[in-house]
Design an enzyme around this catalytic site. Structure first.
Site, PDB file in Angstrom:
ATOM      1  N   ASP A  64     -29.180  11.847  38.024  1.00 37.38           N
ATOM      2  CA  ASP A  64     -27.832  11.989  37.477  1.00 37.38           C
ATOM      3  C   ASP A  64     -26.892  12.319  38.588  1.00 37.38           C
ATOM      4  OD1 ASP A  64     -28.411  14.475  37.802  1.00 37.38           O
ATOM      5  OD2 ASP A  64     -28.523  14.923  35.822  1.00 37.38           O
TER       6      ASP A  64
ATOM      7  N   HIS B 114     -28.693  15.751  40.196  1.00 36.73           N
ATOM      8  CA  HIS B 114     -29.894  15.957  40.269  1.00 36.73           C
ATOM      9  C   HIS B 114     -31.014  14.729  40.720  1.00 36.73           C
ATOM     10  CE1 HIS B 114     -28.475  18.767  36.887  1.00 36.73           C
ATOM     11  NE2 HIS B 114     -29.145  19.716  37.740  1.00 36.73           N
TER      12      HIS B 114
ATOM     13  N   SER C  40     -31.549  24.595  38.024  1.00 33.52           N
ATOM     14  CA  SER C  40     -31.964  23.292  37.414  1.00 33.52           C
ATOM     15  C   SER C  40     -32.843  22.513  38.408  1.00 33.52           C
ATOM     16  CB  SER C  40     -30.947  22.390  37.081  1.00 33.52           C
ATOM     17  OG  SER C  40     -29.968  22.113  38.126  1.00 33.52           O
TER      18      SER C  40
END
Length: 360
Positions: free
Chosen positions: A335, A338, A37
């Site tokens: 978040d 990340h 990610s």
């Protein structure tokens, strides 16, 4: 070589980037991305998994060419480090996701992302959330290379593939979502995290050699961040970093640096004119955490999105979250896991000015 002569390329590049100068000349014709990610630009939008971010408020600050912020599948409020790196090399400011049906070879010729949020070096890690395992990312790259040859012709495509910069960024999920959660696959076979790290480094080496066999000559292997300082991994009562996780990250990174040195060596390395560098993500993030104000950050302990910023990510970070911050630029994390676009830009600048400038 004197210290001044060694630092001159870095200094010139810093002046170029920080002064808002134009993109660098394209000695790198394409950016090819593999990983999780931290670098997935939207592939998970097109597979069956719960690990997605194709909804608001993800992407709310992603503005290129005066466009409005839209969710793209990037796990951030805006662009990722790979997007900034692409732009720094004179390539488009957004790296397209290979699985995006709107991406054609005209756009993919200058860059393609095969990364999948939730992926790891260990196939079992990717299986946890049904995301693309590393071998599948490689299969898609092989498919891409064949399409590139049809699009550019064999000679031009070979030039593109050999001159492209290949970025690999993964490993955090192997520890946080597998080894330290409910160990599965190879993670269940090792009592010591250092032994599991050695296994992962073996996979990383095999992957680098596989890329080299397919034509890659410029590789950037990224280390782990200080994963014990991610908002989700901080101690609930005190907010302190989980130093055990940071120790593991540093140990893995030391092993990765040794691997990079071996792969980059003239004798016993990849050969064929290959150049391999280590992407120091840990150092960049640690620098911000140590002195956030010096780099324009105010909050490093919680994410911008959600009520607490300590556990919200993915579907828990959504448009219904009433307390999502107004200015993500003040936060290191978007978040609970990340980085914000602000931190991604900082990481990209640090990498360009310390290692990736060698490819300019």
């Amino acid at each position: 070589m004197s210290t001044l002569r060694r630092s001159l390329p870095i200094l010139l590049l810093q002046l170029h980037i920080l002064s808002g100068g134009g993109p660098a000349a394209a000695k790198v014709p394409a950016l090819i991305v593999f990983g999780d990610s931290t670098v997935d630009t939207g592939n998970n939008n097109y597979i069956s998994t719960v690990i997605k971010s194709d909804f608001a408020p993800y992407g709310r600050d992603l503005r290129v060419d005066s466009g409005s912020g839209q969710p793209t599948g990037r796990f951030s409020n805006g662009r990722l480090a790979v997007d900034f790196i692409s732009e720094a090399f004179g390539l488009p400011p957004l790296v397209p996701a290979y699985l995006d049906p709107n991406a054609n070879m005209s756009s993919l010729v200058t860059g393609a992302c095969f990364a999948s949020a939730g992926a790891g070096y260990d196939n079992a890690t990717s299986d946890i959330f049904s995301v693309l395992p590393l071998w599948k990312e490689l299969d898609y790259f092989k498919e891409y290379a064949a399409k590139l040859r049809s699009f550019q012709g064999d000679d031009k495509a070979q030039e593109t593939l050999s001159e492209a910069l290949y970025i690999v960024s993964m490993g955090t999920n192997d520890f946080l979502e597998n080894y330290y959660a409910v160990p599965s696959g190879h993670a269940a076979q090792y009592a010591a995290a250092s032994d599991y790290a050695s296994y992962l480094l073996g996979v990383a080496e095999s992957f680098a050699r596989a890329l080299h066999a397919l034509g890659a000559r410029k590789l950037d292997l990224n280390g782990l961040p200080p994963m014990g300082c991610l908002p989700l991994e901080r101690h609930a009562a005190t907010g302190a970093c989980t130093e055990e996780y940071n120790d593991v990250a540093r140990g893995f990174n030391a092993g990765l640096q040794d691997l990079v040195a071996r792969l980059d060596a003239g004798d016993g390395g990849l050969g064929g004119g290959a150049r391999v560098v280590y992407g120091d993500v840990y150092g960049a993030v640690a620098e911000v955490l140590a002195d956030p104000a010096a780099h324009g950050f105010e909050d490093i302990g919680a994410g911008c999105c959600g009520t607490t910023g300590r556990f919200e990510m993915g579907y828990m970070c959504n448009a219904a979250s009433p307390l999502t911050c107004a200015d993500a630029g003040k936060f290191a994390f978007w978040d609970a896991i990340h980085p914000t676009e602000h931190l991604h830009r900082f990481i990209a600048d640090r990498k360009m000015n310390t290692t990736l400038y060698v490819f300019l």
